[in-house]
Design an enzyme around this catalytic site. Structure first.
Site, mmCIF file in Angstrom:
data_model
loop_
_atom_site.group_PDB
_atom_site.id
_atom_site.type_symbol
_atom_site.label_atom_id
_atom_site.label_comp_id
_atom_site.label_asym_id
_atom_site.label_seq_id
_atom_site.Cartn_x
_atom_site.Cartn_y
_atom_site.Cartn_z
ATOM 1 N N ASP A 1 35.187 21.179 22.888
ATOM 2 C CA ASP A 1 34.433 19.945 23.421
ATOM 3 C C ASP A 1 33.329 20.433 24.239
ATOM 4 O O ASP A 1 33.676 21.129 25.289
ATOM 5 C CB ASP A 1 35.502 19.084 24.274
ATOM 6 N N ASP B 1 30.316 15.770 23.997
ATOM 7 C CA ASP B 1 30.424 14.529 24.926
ATOM 8 C C ASP B 1 29.111 14.013 25.125
ATOM 9 O O ASP B 1 28.250 14.789 25.687
ATOM 10 C CB ASP B 1 31.037 15.264 26.125
ATOM 11 N N GLU C 1 28.934 12.394 20.334
ATOM 12 C CA GLU C 1 29.609 11.394 20.865
ATOM 13 C C GLU C 1 28.422 10.292 21.383
ATOM 14 O O GLU C 1 27.722 11.077 22.317
ATOM 15 C CB GLU C 1 30.576 11.328 22.075
ATOM 16 N N HIS D 1 41.102 9.790 23.008
ATOM 17 C CA HIS D 1 41.817 9.757 24.223
ATOM 18 C C HIS D 1 40.997 8.884 25.222
ATOM 19 O O HIS D 1 41.294 8.483 26.248
ATOM 20 C CB HIS D 1 41.476 11.248 24.817
ATOM 21 N N ASP D 2 39.843 7.983 24.567
ATOM 22 C CA ASP D 2 39.269 7.231 25.646
ATOM 23 C C ASP D 2 39.801 5.708 25.121
ATOM 24 O O ASP D 2 39.287 4.515 25.686
ATOM 25 C CB ASP D 2 37.751 7.207 25.472
HETATM 26 O O1 TEU Z 1 33.432 9.454 27.317
HETATM 27 C C1 TEU Z 1 32.170 8.746 27.411
HETATM 28 C C2 TEU Z 1 32.250 7.557 28.072
HETATM 29 O O2 TEU Z 1 31.156 6.754 28.227
HETATM 30 C C3 TEU Z 1 33.820 6.977 28.278
HETATM 31 O O3 TEU Z 1 34.052 7.222 29.517
HETATM 32 C C4 TEU Z 1 33.749 5.381 27.612
HETATM 33 O O4 TEU Z 1 32.706 4.877 28.172
HETATM 34 C C5 TEU Z 1 34.555 4.586 28.543
HETATM 35 O O5 TEU Z 1 36.184 5.383 28.614
HETATM 36 C C6 TEU Z 1 34.746 3.264 27.955
HETATM 37 O O6 TEU Z 1 34.927 2.397 29.157
HETATM 38 C C7 TEU Z 1 33.185 10.943 27.246
HETATM 39 C C8 TEU Z 1 34.710 11.586 27.238
HETATM 40 O O7 TEU Z 1 35.303 11.032 26.152
HETATM 41 C C9 TEU Z 1 35.535 10.944 28.317
HETATM 42 O O8 TEU Z 1 36.827 11.158 28.420
HETATM 43 C C10 TEU Z 1 34.918 11.449 29.766
HETATM 44 O O9 TEU Z 1 35.550 10.835 30.877
HETATM 45 C C11 TEU Z 1 33.616 11.064 29.498
HETATM 46 O O10 TEU Z 1 32.726 11.174 28.558
HETATM 47 C C12 TEU Z 1 32.793 11.814 30.694
HETATM 48 O O11 TEU Z 1 32.846 13.155 30.375
#
Ligand code: TEU
Ligand code: CA
Length: 550
Positions: A101, A203, A245, A319-320
């Site tokens: 990642d 990311d 992403e 995971h989000d």
């Molecule tokens: O996620 C990108 C992100 O914008 C998320 O935070 C998402 O928008 C949010 O959960 C929706 O409400 C990436 C990673 O996958 C996430 O785990 C990280 O927290 C984020 O970037 C920051 O690195």
């Protein structure tokens, strides 16, 4: 056909590991790399060929590792560099590659670059980050907001300037306009690449080319220049897979990222279908009704837009995001049926499928009773801000249970023993009590389990070119309860017909879809007449071959 998929990653299935919650080898309650190594045989038997590892780098863990303090060191809670090399070698021995990642939009505020940068206006590395003078009134330079809530600017009293961060204040944004920053990152990527990884998940890659002075955060004008430079400097000539992403990508810009002649990325993660299901005012923090017709429209748009060039990633969860059965299926009575149906609908599309750990046994969102059970920085910040803005506590908790990140981050459920076999210690976050029935050991012993279904689907992708290459066509597009599509290749047709409701649904079968459909995943055939009733969450997946009698 110009769109014929020839790259290894177009044929592979990816499995996402969230290391903290996967398998704990030493009883400290936190999953780790040696724990993953012990489970590689399980993953090999599932048939996956790639693992995307969420961040394992040294980090204060304000955002569970998405805040990196040292890109070239492993977080001690996860293990050592030697453990990582073992993982690479043991995975490779089983035909599995590892995606790291790459979190390079920002670092942790504990990264040595930021520590140096904040030492003063003339400090070394000052220009690795984005420092600006206050507005005339002393406030932030502009009104940009961070994703985790609150201003995207934080004041540093010692130097009298603000620094920019699109996430938490402890996640300062790197300044990609500085070539020194870019070249540090490419060198780091080469260092990992040469250790034998299979590629990178990148990311928030859409945010790196921000121009905060102009109010630009996503999709800055230099974004694709940077990605092409990154490709030249760190990826070219190596047969790696990359997935970026982007919460802002459209089918049109996806072709810029993943077009064959672009030399940028293999594919992107897009989230249109996720955001479409959010509440108009409160975003994901207030449950909203699930609109299947809108979801189908988005799936079709992406399938068709990337048919000739570019490539889709396919996923329900990560995971989000909430777990798929809880979000799109039924976590109760129809858990098994709906988990299998969702898997079939996703894995038989054109693109590279991603399985989020636990999805393959139909794990569900863990419902939390109160905010005290949450650990996630985003959820905790948003709780405070949404309550201040007038959302009632109970509504917020309902929203967080539906869409919050921690509800899908609970420990992997391996067996029905203490802590679901995840740890011998105290898990860092609660285990879902349904582990007594929902666990890997139980699923392995049952050839009708969700796990058995995933194995078949993943195995079929490796054998049947129509799944990888077939042309996509949607059917019954305005039907509110049913997803229907066909794939076509060299005179063969694959049909997927799925009921998204916890009730029987009767459809008028389009004439072209009537007749005999030998089952793809089981013995026997389905014969479709003019009407067909699908049982709750039933999915029909059939394959008609050109040479067999219809
Ligand atoms: O996620 C990108 C992100 O914008 C998320 O935070 C998402 O928008 C949010 O959960 C929706 O409400 C990436 C990673 O996958 C996430 O785990 C990280 O927290 C984020 O970037 C920051 O690195
Ligand atoms: Ca551990």
């Amino acid at each position: 056909m110009t769109g014929t998929p020839t790259r290894w990653w177009q044929h592979a299935t990816v499995y996402q590991i969230y290391p903290r919650s996967f398998a704990d080898s030493n009883g400290d309650g936190i999953g780790d790399i040696p724990g993953i190594v012990k489970r590689l045989d399980y993953l090999a038997a599932l048939g996956i060929e790639v693992i995307w590892l969420s961040p394992i780098f040294d980090s204060p863990m304000a955002d569970n590792g998405y805040d990196i303090a040292d890109y070239q060191a492993i977080a001690p809670i996860f293990g050592t560099l030697a453990d990582f090399d073992t993982l690479i070698a043991e995975a490779k021995a089983r035909g599995i590659g590892i995606l790291l990642d790459l979190v390079v939009n920002h670092t942790s505020d504990r990264h040595r670059w930021f520590v140096a940068s904040r030492a003063g206006r003339e400090a070394a590395c000052r220009d690795y980050y984005i420092w600006r003078d206050p507005a005339p009134d002393g406030g932030p330079p502009n009104a940009l907001q961070s994703t985790f809530g609150g201003p995207a600017w934080t004041f540093d009293a010692a130097s009298g300037q603000y620094y920019f961060h699109q996430f938490a204040p402890s996640q300062p944004d790197l300044d990609w306009t500085n070539p020194a920053v870019r070249h540090e990152i490419y060198a780091m990527m080469r260092w990992w690449r040469d250790r034998g990884i299979a590629g990178f998940r990148m990311d928030v890659i859409n945010l790196i080319a921000k121009e905060p002075d102009r109010g630009i955060t996503a999709d800055g004008p230099k974004l694709h220049d940077y990605l092409q430079e990154m490709h030249r400097e760190a990826l070219a000539g190596r047969d790696v897979m990359t997935v970026g992403e982007s919460w802002s990508v459209t089918p049109e810009t996806a072709l810029l990222y993943s077009g064959r002649s672009r030399n940028e990325l293999s594919m992107v993660f897009q989230f249109e279908h996720v955001m479409q299901q959010w509440h108009a005012t409160w975003g994901k923090w207030q449950p909203a009704p699930f609109d299947l017709v809108a979801l189908k429209r988005i799936i079709s748009r992406w399938q068709l837009a990337l048919a000739e060039d570019g490539w889709n990633s396919l996923f329900w969860s990560n995971h989000d995001l909430p777990r798929a059965v809880s979000k799109y299926g039924d976590a109760g009575r129809y858990r098994v049926a709906s988990a299998k149906m969702l898997a079939s609908v996703l894995h038989l599309l054109r693109g590279t499928p991603f399985v989020y750990q636990g999805e393959e046994i139909g794990m569900t969102n863990m419902p939390f009773a109160s905010i005290a059970q949450y650990r996630d920085i985003e959820t905790l910040n948003m709780h405070r801000l949404h309550l201040e803005a007038g959302l009632p506590e109970a509504d917020f908790i309902a929203g967080a249970n539906a869409n919050g990140r921690d509800n899908a981050r609970t420990p992997m459920q391996w067996d029905d023993g203490p802590n679901a076999g995840f740890t011998t210690g105290t898990p860092w976050i609660a285990v879902n009590p349904n582990f007594r029935t929902v666990n890997v050991a139980a699923a392995m012993a049952d050839d009708r389990s969700v796990l058995a279904h995933y194995r078949r689907l993943i195995g079929l992708r490796r054998r049947l070119p129509i799944i990888v290459a077939g042309d996509y066509a949607p059917w019954l597009e305005d039907h509110p309860d049913i997803v229907a599509y066909t794939r076509a290749l060299d005179g063969d047709t694959l049909l997927v017909l799925a009921n998204f409701r916890a009730a029987p649904v009767t459809i008028d079968v389009p004439p072209a879809l009537r007749g005999n459909w030998p089952r793809l995943l089981e013995d026997g055939a389905d014969t479709l007449g003019a009407h067909r009733t699908l049982a709750p969450f039933e999915v029909i997946a059939g394959l008609r071959t050109a040479h067999a009698a219809a």
